[in-house]
Design a protein around this motif. Structure first.
Motif, mmCIF file in Angstrom:
data_model
loop_
_atom_site.group_PDB
_atom_site.id
_atom_site.type_symbol
_atom_site.label_atom_id
_atom_site.label_comp_id
_atom_site.label_asym_id
_atom_site.label_seq_id
_atom_site.Cartn_x
_atom_site.Cartn_y
_atom_site.Cartn_z
ATOM 1 N N VAL A 4 -0.591 -22.430 -1.749
ATOM 2 C CA VAL A 4 -1.507 -22.054 -0.819
ATOM 3 C C VAL A 4 -1.008 -20.666 -0.436
ATOM 4 O O VAL A 4 -1.682 -19.714 -0.330
ATOM 5 C CB VAL A 4 -1.575 -22.896 0.311
ATOM 6 N N LEU A 5 0.313 -20.592 -0.426
ATOM 7 C CA LEU A 5 0.867 -19.139 0.235
ATOM 8 C C LEU A 5 0.446 -18.180 -1.021
ATOM 9 O O LEU A 5 0.260 -16.982 -0.474
ATOM 10 C CB LEU A 5 2.555 -19.463 0.329
ATOM 11 N N THR A 6 0.830 -18.501 -1.962
ATOM 12 C CA THR A 6 0.351 -17.676 -3.224
ATOM 13 C C THR A 6 -1.179 -17.368 -3.342
ATOM 14 O O THR A 6 -1.265 -16.217 -3.413
ATOM 15 C CB THR A 6 1.160 -18.148 -4.664
ATOM 16 N N GLU A 7 -1.989 -18.180 -3.121
ATOM 17 C CA GLU A 7 -3.435 -18.005 -3.120
ATOM 18 C C GLU A 7 -3.665 -17.297 -1.922
ATOM 19 O O GLU A 7 -4.544 -16.373 -2.146
ATOM 20 C CB GLU A 7 -4.212 -19.525 -3.009
ATOM 21 N N LEU A 8 -3.150 -17.271 -0.871
ATOM 22 C CA LEU A 8 -3.710 -16.628 0.251
ATOM 23 C C LEU A 8 -2.982 -15.184 0.143
ATOM 24 O O LEU A 8 -3.782 -14.148 0.366
ATOM 25 C CB LEU A 8 -2.763 -17.074 1.479
ATOM 26 N N TYR A 9 -1.876 -14.980 -0.632
ATOM 27 C CA TYR A 9 -1.315 -13.576 -0.839
ATOM 28 C C TYR A 9 -2.523 -13.049 -1.785
ATOM 29 O O TYR A 9 -2.547 -11.749 -1.564
ATOM 30 C CB TYR A 9 -0.140 -13.806 -1.413
ATOM 31 N N GLU A 10 -2.921 -13.665 -2.809
ATOM 32 C CA GLU A 10 -3.878 -13.136 -3.909
ATOM 33 C C GLU A 10 -5.101 -12.692 -3.035
ATOM 34 O O GLU A 10 -5.455 -11.569 -3.345
ATOM 35 C CB GLU A 10 -4.255 -14.138 -4.911
ATOM 36 N N VAL A 11 -5.527 -13.545 -1.969
ATOM 37 C CA VAL A 11 -6.906 -13.126 -1.515
ATOM 38 C C VAL A 11 -6.715 -12.018 -0.593
ATOM 39 O O VAL A 11 -7.449 -10.916 -0.597
ATOM 40 C CB VAL A 11 -7.315 -14.242 -0.470
ATOM 41 N N VAL A 12 -5.492 -11.713 0.025
ATOM 42 C CA VAL A 12 -4.917 -10.478 0.804
ATOM 43 C C VAL A 12 -5.016 -9.293 -0.014
ATOM 44 O O VAL A 12 -5.508 -8.037 0.388
ATOM 45 C CB VAL A 12 -3.717 -10.721 1.716
ATOM 46 N N THR A 13 -4.585 -9.724 -1.242
ATOM 47 C CA THR A 13 -4.390 -8.241 -2.244
ATOM 48 C C THR A 13 -5.740 -7.914 -2.635
ATOM 49 O O THR A 13 -5.985 -6.857 -2.673
ATOM 50 C CB THR A 13 -3.422 -8.954 -3.444
ATOM 51 N N GLN A 14 -6.536 -8.923 -2.943
ATOM 52 C CA GLN A 14 -7.822 -8.478 -3.326
ATOM 53 C C GLN A 14 -8.851 -7.677 -2.038
ATOM 54 O O GLN A 14 -9.322 -6.780 -2.450
ATOM 55 C CB GLN A 14 -8.869 -9.494 -3.566
ATOM 56 N N ARG A 15 -8.585 -8.161 -0.949
ATOM 57 C CA ARG A 15 -9.077 -7.589 0.165
ATOM 58 C C ARG A 15 -8.556 -6.067 0.407
ATOM 59 O O ARG A 15 -9.200 -4.951 0.817
ATOM 60 C CB ARG A 15 -8.920 -8.338 1.542
ATOM 61 N N ARG A 16 -7.343 -5.977 0.232
ATOM 62 C CA ARG A 16 -6.559 -4.465 0.149
ATOM 63 C C ARG A 16 -7.217 -3.765 -0.850
ATOM 64 O O ARG A 16 -7.253 -2.515 -0.822
ATOM 65 C CB ARG A 16 -5.001 -4.786 0.002
ATOM 66 N N GLU A 17 -7.211 -4.377 -2.082
ATOM 67 C CA GLU A 17 -7.769 -3.351 -3.205
ATOM 68 C C GLU A 17 -9.128 -3.285 -3.289
ATOM 69 O O GLU A 17 -9.600 -2.289 -3.788
ATOM 70 C CB GLU A 17 -7.048 -4.183 -4.461
ATOM 71 N N ASN A 18 -9.858 -4.199 -2.925
ATOM 72 C CA ASN A 18 -11.217 -3.974 -2.681
ATOM 73 C C ASN A 18 -11.963 -4.355 -1.341
ATOM 74 O O ASN A 18 -12.290 -5.405 -1.045
ATOM 75 C CB ASN A 18 -11.958 -5.089 -3.903
ATOM 76 N N PRO A 19 -11.854 -3.427 -0.468
ATOM 77 C CA PRO A 19 -12.073 -3.879 1.216
ATOM 78 C C PRO A 19 -13.680 -4.290 0.885
ATOM 79 O O PRO A 19 -14.543 -3.630 0.417
ATOM 80 C CB PRO A 19 -12.021 -2.308 1.508
#
Length: 108
Positions: A4-19
């Motif tokens: 879950v932590l890794t998945e959350l980090y990936e979602v946050v990364t996507q938001r950072r890279e693709n606002p």
């Protein structure tokens, strides 16, 4: 929790890279480190209060909020879940984890 932590980090990364417009995560990144840290502090305090009040559901909710904001901070600062996992693993392997207190010689 690890997944879950890794998945959350990936979602946050996507938001950072693709606002995405209207995204709270993007809002935090747009506001910068000071806003992110303010939210980490607020959520830390709210977690402490919830735990003190002893209502498990409230405490779980506040822990979840705190973890989210910590993940945003991690991404902002270039810290990955693997970095944290490596540190936790290193600490887990230590025995006698009790920190030794620095004693001051008042006679010198």
């Amino acid at each position: 929790m690890e997944d879950v932590l890794t998945e959350l980090y990936e979602v946050v990364t996507q938001r950072r890279e693709n606002p995405q417009e209207g995204s709270y995560t993007c809002y935090l990144f747009d506001q910068g480190l000071d806003k992110i840290l303010k939210k980490v502090g607020e959520e830390s305090a709210e977690t402490i209060i919830a735990a003190k009040n002893g209502i498990k559901e409230d405490t779980v909710g506040e822990i979840s909020d705190l973890l989210f904001h910590l993940v945003v901070m991690m991404k902002n600062e270039g810290i990955t879940p693997d970095d944290v996992k490596a540190e936790l693993s290193k600490r887990h392997k230590k025995s006698g984890n009790l920190k030794k207190f620095h004693q001051v010689d008042k006679n010198t």
